[in-house]
Design a protein around this motif. Structure first.
Motif, mmCIF file in Angstrom:
data_model
loop_
_atom_site.group_PDB
_atom_site.id
_atom_site.type_symbol
_atom_site.label_atom_id
_atom_site.label_comp_id
_atom_site.label_asym_id
_atom_site.label_seq_id
_atom_site.Cartn_x
_atom_site.Cartn_y
_atom_site.Cartn_z
ATOM 1 N N LEU A 1 -11.664 5.653 11.988
ATOM 2 C CA LEU A 1 -12.125 4.649 11.032
ATOM 3 C C LEU A 1 -11.277 4.667 9.772
ATOM 4 O O LEU A 1 -10.836 3.614 9.286
ATOM 5 N N THR A 2 -11.033 5.858 9.240
ATOM 6 C CA THR A 2 -10.214 5.984 8.031
ATOM 7 C C THR A 2 -8.793 5.501 8.279
ATOM 8 O O THR A 2 -8.215 4.773 7.470
ATOM 9 N N PHE A 3 -8.238 5.900 9.431
ATOM 10 C CA PHE A 3 -6.885 5.472 9.789
ATOM 11 C C PHE A 3 -6.819 3.958 9.901
ATOM 12 O O PHE A 3 -5.886 3.312 9.413
ATOM 13 N N SER A 4 -7.814 3.367 10.543
ATOM 14 C CA SER A 4 -7.839 1.920 10.761
ATOM 15 C C SER A 4 -7.937 1.163 9.448
ATOM 16 O O SER A 4 -7.220 0.180 9.231
ATOM 17 N N ILE A 5 -8.815 1.623 8.551
ATOM 18 C CA ILE A 5 -9.000 0.935 7.269
ATOM 19 C C ILE A 5 -7.713 0.936 6.454
ATOM 20 O O ILE A 5 -7.277 -0.100 5.940
ATOM 21 N N GLN A 6 -7.084 2.107 6.325
ATOM 22 C CA GLN A 6 -5.861 2.160 5.520
ATOM 23 C C GLN A 6 -4.736 1.347 6.150
ATOM 24 O O GLN A 6 -3.979 0.672 5.461
ATOM 25 N N ASN A 7 -4.663 1.374 7.472
ATOM 26 C CA ASN A 7 -3.599 0.657 8.169
ATOM 27 C C ASN A 7 -3.761 -0.850 8.024
ATOM 28 O O ASN A 7 -2.819 -1.575 7.680
ATOM 29 N N VAL A 8 -4.985 -1.335 8.272
ATOM 30 C CA VAL A 8 -5.247 -2.773 8.234
ATOM 31 C C VAL A 8 -5.090 -3.330 6.819
ATOM 32 O O VAL A 8 -4.410 -4.346 6.612
ATOM 33 N N PHE A 9 -5.683 -2.683 5.828
ATOM 34 C CA PHE A 9 -5.685 -3.251 4.481
ATOM 35 C C PHE A 9 -4.320 -3.172 3.799
ATOM 36 O O PHE A 9 -3.928 -4.105 3.086
ATOM 37 N N ILE A 10 -3.583 -2.092 4.008
ATOM 38 C CA ILE A 10 -2.234 -2.013 3.429
ATOM 39 C C ILE A 10 -1.307 -3.005 4.125
ATOM 40 O O ILE A 10 -0.421 -3.598 3.504
ATOM 41 N N LEU A 11 -1.541 -3.219 5.398
ATOM 42 C CA LEU A 11 -0.710 -4.150 6.164
ATOM 43 C C LEU A 11 -0.962 -5.598 5.757
ATOM 44 O O LEU A 11 -0.030 -6.404 5.665
ATOM 45 N N LEU A 12 -2.228 -5.943 5.483
ATOM 46 C CA LEU A 12 -2.592 -7.342 5.267
ATOM 47 C C LEU A 12 -2.561 -7.796 3.805
ATOM 48 O O LEU A 12 -2.501 -9.000 3.539
ATOM 49 N N GLY A 13 -2.590 -6.865 2.860
ATOM 50 C CA GLY A 13 -2.567 -7.243 1.448
ATOM 51 C C GLY A 13 -1.432 -8.199 1.089
ATOM 52 O O GLY A 13 -1.662 -9.256 0.479
ATOM 53 N N PRO A 14 -0.187 -7.885 1.461
ATOM 54 C CA PRO A 14 0.932 -8.758 1.128
ATOM 55 C C PRO A 14 0.840 -10.152 1.749
ATOM 56 O O PRO A 14 1.436 -11.103 1.236
ATOM 57 N N THR A 15 0.097 -10.295 2.846
ATOM 58 C CA THR A 15 -0.080 -11.606 3.455
ATOM 59 C C THR A 15 -0.841 -12.530 2.510
ATOM 60 O O THR A 15 -0.568 -13.733 2.439
ATOM 61 N N LEU A 16 -1.775 -11.978 1.756
ATOM 62 C CA LEU A 16 -2.517 -12.765 0.774
ATOM 63 C C LEU A 16 -1.650 -13.075 -0.448
ATOM 64 O O LEU A 16 -1.774 -14.143 -1.051
ATOM 65 N N PHE A 17 -0.762 -12.142 -0.800
ATOM 66 C CA PHE A 17 0.203 -12.441 -1.866
ATOM 67 C C PHE A 17 1.057 -13.645 -1.454
ATOM 68 O O PHE A 17 1.324 -14.548 -2.253
ATOM 69 N N ALA A 18 1.486 -13.628 -0.197
ATOM 70 C CA ALA A 18 2.344 -14.699 0.318
ATOM 71 C C ALA A 18 1.641 -16.048 0.256
ATOM 72 O O ALA A 18 2.251 -17.056 -0.127
#
Length: 279
Positions: free
Chosen positions: A76-93
Motif C-alpha cells: 500500500l505504501t509503495f503503491s501510494i508513493q509510486n502513483v502520486f509522484i508519478l501523476l503529479g506532473p500530469t496535473l501540472f501539464a
C-alpha cells in the motif's frame, strides 16, 4: 535500522528509501502547494486549482515515501508513493495547456494559433488525461508485484504519450509566438498583459516536465534492474528537483494577470462590448 523487506517473496524496492530526502521534499512541496493555494485564493485564478492539486499529489507521494523507509514490505505504501509522484506532473501539464489558451484569448490572437483555440486546450488536455489514465493504470498494476513488467510497459506508454504531447505543445507555442511577432494584435502592446512573460514561463515549466518525463521513460525502459530504479538519487535529481522547480517558476510568474474577455450583448444597440472576466 531499516532493512529491505519482501511482499509475498517479491522485493518492491531495490533500496531502502531515504527518510531524510523524502521529508525534505515533502516539506518543499507542501510549502509550494500552500503558496499556490494562497495565490489562487487571492487572485481568484480558478483554473490553476489543477496545478495546486498536482502539488498535493507530490506531498502525498513523498509523505508515503517517507513512511516507506521503515515499511519496504508494504504494498500500500509503495503503491501510494509510486502513483502520486508519478501523476503529479500530469496535473501540472494540464494547467500549462490551459494557460496557453488563456494567453491567446487575453490578447485576442486567435488567428495566430495553429490550432483553433476552442480545440487547442481540449486536444492537449485530452492527451494529458490519456497519459494520466495509462500511468495510473500501470502504476496500479506494478503495485501488485506479480505483473510488474506489464505495469511498467503501460506506464511507459503513458509517459511516451506525455512526451509527444509536450513536444507538440512547445512547437505550437513557438509557432504562435513567431506569428505574433509578425502580426501583433493591439492587445499585445497592453503593458497590463505581459503575455510574453507568461509564454516564457510556459516554455520553462514545459521543458522541466519534458525532461522529467523523458527520464521516466528511460527509467522504465531499463527495467527493475536498471540503474535508475536501483539508485534513488536519480529520482530526486531528474524528478523531484525538476518538479519543485516547475512549481516555483509557475508560482513566481503566476498567470493571474491573464483575463479572458468575452463579448457582452448590449440591449440598446445590439452591439458587443468586451467585458473582462476575472477568472
Amino acid at each position: 535500522m531499516a532493512e529491505l523487506e519482501t511482499y509475498k517473496g517479491y522485493y518492491l524496492w531495490r533500496y531502502v528509501p531515504s527518510l531524510a530526502a523524502a521529508v525534505i521534499f515533502l516539506i518543499l512541496f507542501l510549502l509550494a502547494t500552500l503558496f499556490h493555494s494562497w495565490k489562487i485564493w487571492k487572485t481568484r485564478t480558478v483554473f490553476c486549482i489543477v496545478f495546486a492539486i498536482g502539488g498535493l499529489f507530490e506531498v502525498i507521494g513523498f509523505g508515503a515515501r517517507a513512511s516507506a523507509h521503515s515499511r519496504t514490505g508494504s504494498v500500500l505504501t509503495f503503491s501510494i508513493q509510486n502513483v502520486f509522484i508519478l501523476l503529479g506532473p500530469t496535473l501540472f501539464a494540464a494547467t500549462v495547456y490551459m494557460t496557453l489558451g488563456r494567453i491567446i484569448r487575453s490578447i485576442r490572437a486567435e488567428q495566430s494559433s495553429v490550432v483553433r483555440v476552442d480545440w487547442l486546450t481540449k486536444i492537449f488536455v485530452t492527451g494529458d488525461v490519456l497519459s494520466f489514465l495509462l500511468q495510473g493504470t500501470g502504476a496500479g498494476i506494478m503495485a501488485t508485484g506479480s505483473n510488474a513488467s506489464l505495469g511498467q510497459d503501460i506506464t511507459m506508454v503513458g509517459l511516451v504519450v506525455q512526451v509527444v504531447m509536450f513536444i507538440l505543445f512547445i512547437i505550437t507555442a513557438i509557432i504562435f509566438q513567431v506569428r505574433m511577432h509578425r502580426y501583433p494584435t493591439r492587445q499585445a502592446f497592453d503593458i497590463d498583459l505581459p503575455w510574453k512573460k507568461h509564454l516564457y514561463t510556459l516554455y520553462a515549466v514545459s521543458s522541466l516536465i519534458l525532461v522529467r518525463s523523458i527520464f521516466r521513460v528511460v527509467e522504465y525502459a531499463m527495467g527493475q534492474d536498471g540503474y535508475p530504479l536501483t539508485h534513488e538519487w536519480t529520482l530526486y535529481i531528474f524528478d523531484a528537483v525538476l518538479m519543485f522547480g516547475a512549481m516555483v517558476i509557475y508560482g513566481v510568474f503566476f498567470p493571474s494577470e491573464l483575463r479572458v474577455e468575452r463579448p457582452k450583448s448590449v440591449e440598446s444597440g445590439g452591439m458587443a462590448l468586451g467585458g473582462a472576466e476575472g477568472v
